[in-house]
Design an enzyme around this catalytic site. Structure first.
Site, PDB file in Angstrom:
ATOM      1  N   HIS A 131     -53.365  74.258  64.049  1.00 34.02           N
ATOM      2  CA  HIS A 131     -54.537  74.980  63.782  1.00 34.02           C
ATOM      3  C   HIS A 131     -54.327  76.147  63.541  1.00 34.02           C
ATOM      4  CE1 HIS A 131     -58.443  73.908  66.060  1.00 34.02           C
ATOM      5  NE2 HIS A 131     -57.769  75.588  65.606  1.00 34.02           N
ATOM      6  N   GLU A 132     -54.273  76.760  64.176  1.00 28.21           N
ATOM      7  CA  GLU A 132     -54.207  78.300  64.277  1.00 28.21           C
ATOM      8  C   GLU A 132     -53.300  79.065  63.340  1.00 28.21           C
ATOM      9  OE1 GLU A 132     -56.274  79.361  65.955  1.00 28.21           O
ATOM     10  OE2 GLU A 132     -55.564  78.021  68.430  1.00 28.21           O
ATOM     11  N   HIS A 180     -56.164  78.818  60.554  1.00 21.87           N
ATOM     12  CA  HIS A 180     -57.615  79.576  60.626  1.00 21.87           C
ATOM     13  C   HIS A 180     -57.173  81.125  60.386  1.00 21.87           C
ATOM     14  CE1 HIS A 180     -60.097  77.901  63.504  1.00 21.87           C
ATOM     15  NE2 HIS A 180     -59.385  77.849  64.468  1.00 21.87           N
ATOM     16  N   HIS A 235     -63.061  75.171  61.458  1.00 23.78           N
ATOM     17  CA  HIS A 235     -63.391  74.520  62.500  1.00 23.78           C
ATOM     18  C   HIS A 235     -64.479  73.292  62.419  1.00 23.78           C
ATOM     19  CE1 HIS A 235     -62.491  76.794  66.450  1.00 23.78           C
ATOM     20  NE2 HIS A 235     -61.384  76.618  65.883  1.00 23.78           N
TER      21      HIS A 235
END
EC number: 3.4.24.-
Length: 478
Positions: free
Chosen positions: A329-330, A333, A339
């Site tokens: 997830h990170e 980014h 998101h």
């Protein structure tokens, strides 16, 4: 002719079920114990490798036989993979252990088109697989021999706490443009991008795992193996360039305020890590409990930037799948992905880029994530991820078993005739700065600015730093 080795694991006739057990993954309700027995079918006279390229296992799950096909994840490690730790007096100790014959696999369940699997076969079978829409965990039973394994649904692991877990990124993505289907991107292997990552483990993690570097190393390897699988259909290839363990003390101020820790880690990475390690992105894995519900934070669209191409993730769960998907997830980014909103969808219960981390995390990106990632790549053109990882450190450092080497090795001591290196001590000869490397010439570092790798896609050739024998990958043109 290369023959594929077929390995079949047969189960004892009477696997049994239990109602509750404490395992490495946590407190588990409703599990099965299975008894694998390895049967190897090898050609006559063949020597069995330690970890086969392809394996097949027969298991019984919920009383039903299933066949698990596994294939070694050969691209898991960069070819110049290294491990760094620190002695009690603060000396930096770096080794380049051989990782070609590793024990990490991806796979699928036979006759289940929607199935996936990420398995470590280092000491028994440890990992997860998706079967008929349900996520299962398999792990060896530590209190018995390696043939006893527990299999259970992820949902049957008791929650470690009731508080929801969140990403610390607060910047929202808004667009008036309708979301296209991901299939309309027409992604193919020609779009492949490559991200080499370094995982830095803080001193709190070192203490949390009782100073067991092998256990930390295996946990990181297992999680990067999961990350790599998640990005497969995004045509982004993840490889682990190195692990650094802050075994002596933290080298930054790791604090509960996640944004502050991210800022400090980025500053450390910019001034320290690129000088000695070629990589595209760095992550801090920490044991600290961040303020509020945050378990991770990253800079959006920062891949290839020498300072903010970083992220920090809390080791928030005993189940490595959950932490690995937070790491995914990170990193997403950093790759320009925001998101998900209510209009985004994927084939899982939840999608990877949901701002709230589900107890049953998904390994799938949403249609929005595909669009955002490739819009970022095509528009911002980050250069460092264009190049397929190459070996930049030709030194082969001897290691004893799986232990990190306790003595500093300065050069490859494989040749007695090496004019730069003493063969008996692995130390550089007087007056020598280096023995090998793309920026090493006659035992001296090449001058700063000397081209060491010509770019095939732009004019941003890689150049020597004047401070190292390595040819650093260009990260200044993101």
């Amino acid at each position: 002719m290369i023959q594929v080795l077929l390995v079949t694991i047969c189960l004892a006739a009477f696997p049994y079920q239990g109602s509750s057990i404490i395992l490495e993954s946590g407190n588990v309700n409703d599990y099965e114990v299975i008894y694998p027995r390895k049967v190897t079918a090898l050609p006559k006279g063949a020597v069995q490798p330690k970890y086969e390229d392809t394996m097949q296992y027969e298991l019984k799950v919920n009383g039903q036989p299933v066949v698990l096909h596994l294939e070694k994840n050969k691209g898991l490690f960069s070819k110049d993979y290294s491990e760094t730790h620190y002695s009690p007096d603060g000396r930096k100790i770096t080794t380049n252990p051989s990782v070609e014959d590793h024990c990490y696999y991806h796979g699928r369940i036979e006759n289940d088109a929607d199935s996936t699997a990420s398995i470590s076969a280092c000491n028994g079978l440890k990992g997860h697989f998706k079967l008929q829409g349900e996520m299962y965990i398999i792990e060896p039973l530590e209190l018995s021999d390696s043939e006893d394994h527990a299999v259970f649904k992820l949902e049957n692991v008791e929650k470690e706490d009731e508080a929801p877990k969140m990403c610390g990124v607060t910047q929202n993505w808004e667009s008036n443009e309708p979301i296209k289907k991901a299939s309309h991107l027409n992604l193919n292997p020609e779009h492949q991008r490559y991200v080499e990552i370094v995982i830095v483990v803080d001193h709190g993690m070192f203490t949390k795992y009782n100073g067991d570097s092998d256990k930390i190393r295996q946990r990181v390897h297992q999680m990067v193996n999961i990350m790599k699988e998640s990005y497969r259909y995004m045509y982004i290839d993840i490889s682990l360039a190195g692990i650094e363990i802050w075994s002596n003390k933290d080298l930054i101020n790791v604090q509960p305020a996640a944004p502050n820790t991210l800022k400090s880690f980025g500053e450390w990475r910019e001034t320290d890590l690129p000088k000695r390690k070629s990589h595209d992105n760095a992550q801090l894995l920490t044991s600290i409990d961040f303020n509020g519900q945050t378990i991770g934070i990253a800079n959006i669209g920062a891949i290839c930037d020498p300072k903010p191409s970083t992220r920090v993730v809390q080791d928030h769960s005993k189940i490595n799948l959950r932490v690995a998907l937070t790491m995914t997830h990170e990193l997403s980014h950093n790759l320009g992905i925001h998101h998900d909103t209510g209009s985004c969808s994927c084939s899982g219960y939840s999608c990877i880029m949901s701002p709230v981390i589900s107890d049953e995390p998904s390994k799938y990106f949403s249609d929005c994530s595909y669009i955002q990632c490739w819009n970022f790549i095509m528009n911002q053109k980050p250069q460092c991820i264009l190049k397929k990882p190459l070996r930049t450190d030709t030194v082969s450092t001897p290691v004893s078993g799986n232990e990190l080497l306790e003595a500093r090795i300065e050069c490859d001591c494989g040749s007695i005739e090496n004019p730069c290196c003493y063969a008996t001590t692995c130390k550089l000869r007087p007056g020598s700065q280096c023995a090998e490397g793309m920026c090493c010439d006659q035992c001296r570092f090449m001058k700063k600015g000397t081209v060491c790798r010509v770019s095939l896609v732009n004019k941003n050739d890689d150049t020597c730093t004047g401070q190292s024998a390595d040819c650093p990958r260009n990260v200044l043109y993101g």
